[in-house]
Write an enzyme that holds these catalytic residues in place. Sequence first.
Site, short mmCIF file in Angstrom:
data_model
loop_
_atom_site.label_atom_id
_atom_site.label_comp_id
_atom_site.label_asym_id
_atom_site.label_seq_id
_atom_site.Cartn_x
_atom_site.Cartn_y
_atom_site.Cartn_z
N ASN A 162 0.80 -1.24 0.00
CA ASN A 162 0.00 0.00 0.00
C ASN A 162 0.83 1.28 0.00
OD1 ASN A 162 0.70 -0.49 2.67
ND2 ASN A 162 -1.24 0.22 3.50
N GLU A 198 4.60 -4.16 12.32
CA GLU A 198 3.66 -3.06 12.05
C GLU A 198 2.47 -3.68 11.35
OE1 GLU A 198 3.94 0.02 12.98
OE2 GLU A 198 6.04 0.12 13.60
N CYS A 210 -3.16 1.48 6.82
CA CYS A 210 -3.37 0.90 8.15
C CYS A 210 -3.93 1.96 9.10
CB CYS A 210 -2.06 0.36 8.69
SG CYS A 210 -0.75 1.58 8.63
N GLU A 249 8.39 2.54 14.45
CA GLU A 249 9.25 2.95 13.33
C GLU A 249 9.27 4.47 13.27
OE1 GLU A 249 7.74 0.76 9.87
OE2 GLU A 249 9.32 -0.70 10.21
P1 NAP Z 1 -0.09 -8.98 3.89
O1 NAP Z 1 -0.95 -9.84 3.07
O2 NAP Z 1 0.06 -9.30 5.32
O3 NAP Z 1 1.34 -9.00 3.17
C1 NAP Z 1 2.41 -8.22 3.64
C2 NAP Z 1 3.70 -8.82 3.15
O4 NAP Z 1 3.86 -10.11 3.74
C3 NAP Z 1 3.73 -9.04 1.63
O5 NAP Z 1 5.04 -8.81 1.18
C4 NAP Z 1 3.34 -10.49 1.51
O6 NAP Z 1 3.73 -11.11 0.33
C5 NAP Z 1 4.06 -11.08 2.71
N1 NAP Z 1 3.51 -12.36 3.13
C6 NAP Z 1 2.24 -12.80 3.06
N2 NAP Z 1 2.16 -14.06 3.52
C7 NAP Z 1 3.40 -14.42 3.89
C8 NAP Z 1 3.95 -15.60 4.43
N3 NAP Z 1 3.22 -16.68 4.69
N4 NAP Z 1 5.26 -15.63 4.70
C9 NAP Z 1 6.02 -14.57 4.44
N5 NAP Z 1 5.58 -13.41 3.91
C10 NAP Z 1 4.25 -13.34 3.64
O7 NAP Z 1 -0.52 -7.45 3.82
P2 NAP Z 1 -0.81 -6.56 2.54
O8 NAP Z 1 -2.15 -6.96 1.99
O9 NAP Z 1 0.35 -6.55 1.62
O10 NAP Z 1 -0.90 -5.11 3.20
C11 NAP Z 1 -2.01 -4.64 3.86
C12 NAP Z 1 -1.89 -4.85 5.36
O11 NAP Z 1 -0.73 -4.18 5.84
C13 NAP Z 1 -3.04 -4.21 6.12
O12 NAP Z 1 -3.44 -5.08 7.14
C14 NAP Z 1 -2.45 -2.95 6.68
O13 NAP Z 1 -3.09 -2.44 7.81
C15 NAP Z 1 -1.06 -3.38 6.96
N6 NAP Z 1 -0.17 -2.23 7.06
C16 NAP Z 1 0.30 -1.87 8.30
C17 NAP Z 1 1.11 -0.76 8.43
C18 NAP Z 1 1.64 -0.32 9.77
O14 NAP Z 1 2.58 0.46 9.80
N7 NAP Z 1 1.09 -0.79 10.89
C19 NAP Z 1 1.47 -0.02 7.30
C20 NAP Z 1 0.98 -0.41 6.06
C21 NAP Z 1 0.17 -1.54 5.96
P3 NAP Z 1 2.60 -11.84 -0.58
O15 NAP Z 1 1.61 -10.79 -0.92
O16 NAP Z 1 3.33 -12.42 -1.71
O17 NAP Z 1 1.95 -12.90 0.23
#
Ligand code: NAP
Length: 479
Positions: A152, A251, A285, A459
């Site tokens: 994102n 995060e 997020c 962070e």
């Molecule tokens: P996500 O599905 O959790 O994926 C995040 C990262 O983790 C991607 O690079 C993803 O790669 C990888 N990943 C997924 N499954 C994995 C596994 N089994 N093993 C290792 N890596 C794995 O999240 P997203 O859809 O990309 O992002 C949205 C989420 O991020 C939301 O929940 C948002 O709130 C959160 N977010 C939090 C913050 C914060 O600072 N708190 C900031 C931004 C976003 P793949 O897609 O290839 O699986």
Amino acid sequence: MNDVPEQLFIGGVWRDALDGGTFAVEDPATGAVIGRVADAGPKDARLAEDAAVEAQEEWARTAPRARSEILRRAYELVLSRSDELALLMTSEMGKPLAEARGEVAYAAEFFRWFSEEAVRIDGGFGILPDGRNRMLLMRRPVGPCLLVTPWNFPLAMGARKIGPAIAAGCTMVLKPAPQTPLSSLALAGILREAGLPDGVLNVVTTSRAGEVVEPLLRGGRIRKLSFTGSTQVGRLLLAQCADTVVRTSMELGGNAPFLVFDDADVDAAVEGAMTAKMRNMGEACTAANRFFVHRSVAEEFGRRLAERMGALVVGPGTAQGVDVGPLIDAGGRAKVADLVADAVGRGARVLVGGAAPDGPGHFYPPTVLAEVDPGSRLMETEIFGPVAAILVFDGEDEAVRRANDTPWGLVGYVFTEGLDRALRVSERLEVGMVGVNTGLVSNPAAPFGGVKQSGLGREGGRVGIDEFLEYKYLAVPVR
Ligand code: NAP
């Protein structure tokens, strides 16, 4: 950017995946393939880890000033390529160009901030209570880190981890999200140009995250995982880190409450809501997920928010005058549509929006729902789209209780003209960050992060570098 690399970046060298595999990167506004990047497997990841491990010792010895200057040059290079990087980000992620430019500046700022922190890593000295022993405290880099980022904020999420890791003297393997790998590859090119030594940053793009990440976490050589993504994946990775006791920064997701009290400046609340809800099309997020509005101002707030949301222009992020780009993919859009349908099915009133247009592109219109039933699914999940769900409250205790009634605790927003109420409610909200009469909290100079299931660690800010440093204590008796 004209010449964005599409290969893996390992040990300072751009190279294909060992099996020659690639995967496509698509423009969410059109579905068109805009690039094909190398698709790393576990063996490629192992090579990246080797490079990071090999570079660690020398990198840790590098003068802080040298690390600082690399970051400073990277800051300047990122800013000087703002237009190209913004276009790249919009093409792979969808956000409007103006927002993408904002993210470029935000990402660059992490490099500037941590260039300033790199030379301020301190230690300590003390005489222990027995009067005989002296205590010396050193701060040492944690060691090789694995950085895993979401789609994102393709540039900023990487920069927020790479900046402090460089400042602290850690080497890294970065695994960006498969939807948006190009921004991370461009960043690696810039850091190399800024003088980052080979092996300090390695980038592994992959469509097989689990296969690539798990062996690194279980292998015993990676000393730290810094993850940004969903709580669901965060939990899984925490479990994988447990066996080898890998240090973590997590995060994770949010479910931000946005509280508008009866003494709020409604203009400011509507403005704040536009930012807190619509930044990044709601795919943040920090996005306000649940709007709790005092009964006396709920009608006015809802009406005015709907007017503002309804006036936004939806379209491809590259087009002139567009405010709202497409969502990341078909799944993301379907999720938003399902959540809205569920809320409407439980009696929510649609003030504006509410129906996804036909393709191409994963567009969803800005939507405001009033009289949302508290049992609606969007109350307990991140909407991750341009949908504001409004509920009414009557008293401060009720508002706080309902705001805290969630396993998440990243950020909350409070709109009130009363300083005492602002402080009281901020103290009571179970979150890591509060926007007081503002819809934007993110700032590289402030500690970003959550409590409860929104994560571990912070962070940015003065403490951001701590996540990449360990204390080492030396006991020195003096006769
Ligand atoms: P996500 O599905 O959790 O994926 C995040 C990262 O983790 C991607 O690079 C993803 O790669 C990888 N990943 C997924 N499954 C994995 C596994 N089994 N093993 C290792 N890596 C794995 O999240 P997203 O859809 O990309 O992002 C949205 C989420 O991020 C939301 O929940 C948002 O709130 C959160 N977010 C939090 C913050 C914060 O600072 N708190 C900031 C931004 C976003 P793949 O897609 O290839 O699986």
